[in-house]
Design a protein around this motif. Sequence first.
Motif, short mmCIF file in Angstrom:
data_model
loop_
_atom_site.label_atom_id
_atom_site.label_comp_id
_atom_site.label_asym_id
_atom_site.label_seq_id
_atom_site.Cartn_x
_atom_site.Cartn_y
_atom_site.Cartn_z
N ASP A 182 0.80 -1.22 0.00
CA ASP A 182 0.00 0.00 0.00
C ASP A 182 0.84 1.27 0.00
O ASP A 182 0.30 2.37 -0.15
CB ASP A 182 -0.92 0.03 1.23
CG ASP A 182 -1.95 -1.08 1.20
OD1 ASP A 182 -2.50 -1.32 0.12
OD2 ASP A 182 -2.19 -1.70 2.26
N PHE A 183 2.16 1.13 0.15
CA PHE A 183 3.03 2.29 0.32
C PHE A 183 4.15 2.29 -0.72
O PHE A 183 4.51 1.26 -1.27
CB PHE A 183 3.66 2.30 1.72
CG PHE A 183 2.65 2.44 2.83
CD1 PHE A 183 2.33 3.68 3.34
CD2 PHE A 183 2.04 1.32 3.37
CE1 PHE A 183 1.40 3.81 4.36
CE2 PHE A 183 1.11 1.43 4.38
CZ PHE A 183 0.79 2.68 4.88
N LEU A 184 4.69 3.48 -0.93
CA LEU A 184 5.85 3.65 -1.80
C LEU A 184 6.95 4.29 -0.99
O LEU A 184 6.77 5.35 -0.39
CB LEU A 184 5.50 4.55 -3.00
CG LEU A 184 6.65 4.91 -3.94
CD1 LEU A 184 7.16 3.65 -4.65
CD2 LEU A 184 6.21 5.95 -4.97
N HIS A 185 8.12 3.62 -0.93
CA HIS A 185 9.27 4.17 -0.22
C HIS A 185 10.14 4.90 -1.24
O HIS A 185 10.77 4.29 -2.09
CB HIS A 185 10.06 3.07 0.49
CG HIS A 185 11.07 3.58 1.46
ND1 HIS A 185 10.73 4.29 2.59
CD2 HIS A 185 12.42 3.49 1.46
CE1 HIS A 185 11.83 4.61 3.25
NE2 HIS A 185 12.86 4.15 2.59
N ARG A 186 10.18 6.22 -1.16
CA ARG A 186 10.83 7.04 -2.16
C ARG A 186 12.35 7.08 -1.97
O ARG A 186 12.87 6.77 -0.90
CB ARG A 186 10.26 8.46 -2.11
CG ARG A 186 8.76 8.51 -2.38
CD ARG A 186 8.15 9.81 -1.89
NE ARG A 186 8.78 10.96 -2.48
CZ ARG A 186 8.30 11.62 -3.53
NH1 ARG A 186 7.15 11.21 -4.08
NH2 ARG A 186 8.90 12.67 -4.00
N SER A 187 13.03 7.51 -3.00
CA SER A 187 14.50 7.58 -2.97
C SER A 187 14.99 8.62 -1.97
O SER A 187 16.12 8.55 -1.49
CB SER A 187 15.05 7.90 -4.36
OG SER A 187 14.50 9.11 -4.85
N ASP A 188 14.13 9.61 -1.64
CA ASP A 188 14.53 10.63 -0.66
C ASP A 188 14.19 10.22 0.77
O ASP A 188 14.14 11.05 1.67
CB ASP A 188 13.86 11.97 -0.99
CG ASP A 188 12.33 11.88 -1.00
OD1 ASP A 188 11.80 10.77 -0.72
OD2 ASP A 188 11.69 12.89 -1.29
#
Length: 236
Positions: free
Chosen positions: A171-177
């Motif tokens: 359900d989540f997206l872990h971003r590069s930042d």
Amino acid sequence: MNDMILPPLSNLGVQPAPARQARVLLISGSITKNSRTHCLVDSVAEALHGLAAQCSVWHLAHRPMPLATCENGMAGQSEEQRAVAQEFRAAVSAAEAIVLATPVYHGSYSGTLKNALDHLGKGAFAGKVVGLLSHGSKAMTCGQPIEHLRPVAANLQAHVLSTQLSTCDADFLHRSDERTTIESGELTDRIRRLASELIHLCQALELAAYLQVPTLDRKQPAQDAQVYSHTKGFTS
């Protein structure tokens, strides 16, 4: 659950009480900073803000509670630890609604959250609306903490929402930042629904208190409550 529509007080022959914001305390039981549980809590807080609620968030990873060592949770603590515990109890007391959030730890809710709740006295949630959130890595087990938190909240005499949220990593997206954001549009809709239900129930209880209408005894867990998982739908 359909949106609750309250009749105008003027139709009941009484004058309405002054309108005010609902006071909501959100408690995150994750010990990991920038966790998906924190992201879920912050998203629910944002939805509540959009409904004019006055929200405060207590992230136990950032503001840990001292170990509750006896019934009143004060023995053997330093002055600083006592102050934190007293502030936490005061925040719970001042809130009309509480949102409890936890990751899945060993098939249940976190010891960090349990320790925080152990600092509260009997009936600490009496008359309050409580929403339950959980997050786990797998869809099959992400709702387990809610099953255990529901009777705890009911034992503290809360009015526990029927709409609950359990999420998994998908359900989540872990971003590069290093930021974590919600990926699921359906989950976003469910967050709005939970926030709306919480506000409506707060309003209904306020109206009942204003009209001196008796409400249900919440000392025992509700038997017909439902839990919502984004991946699994409603479960009893």
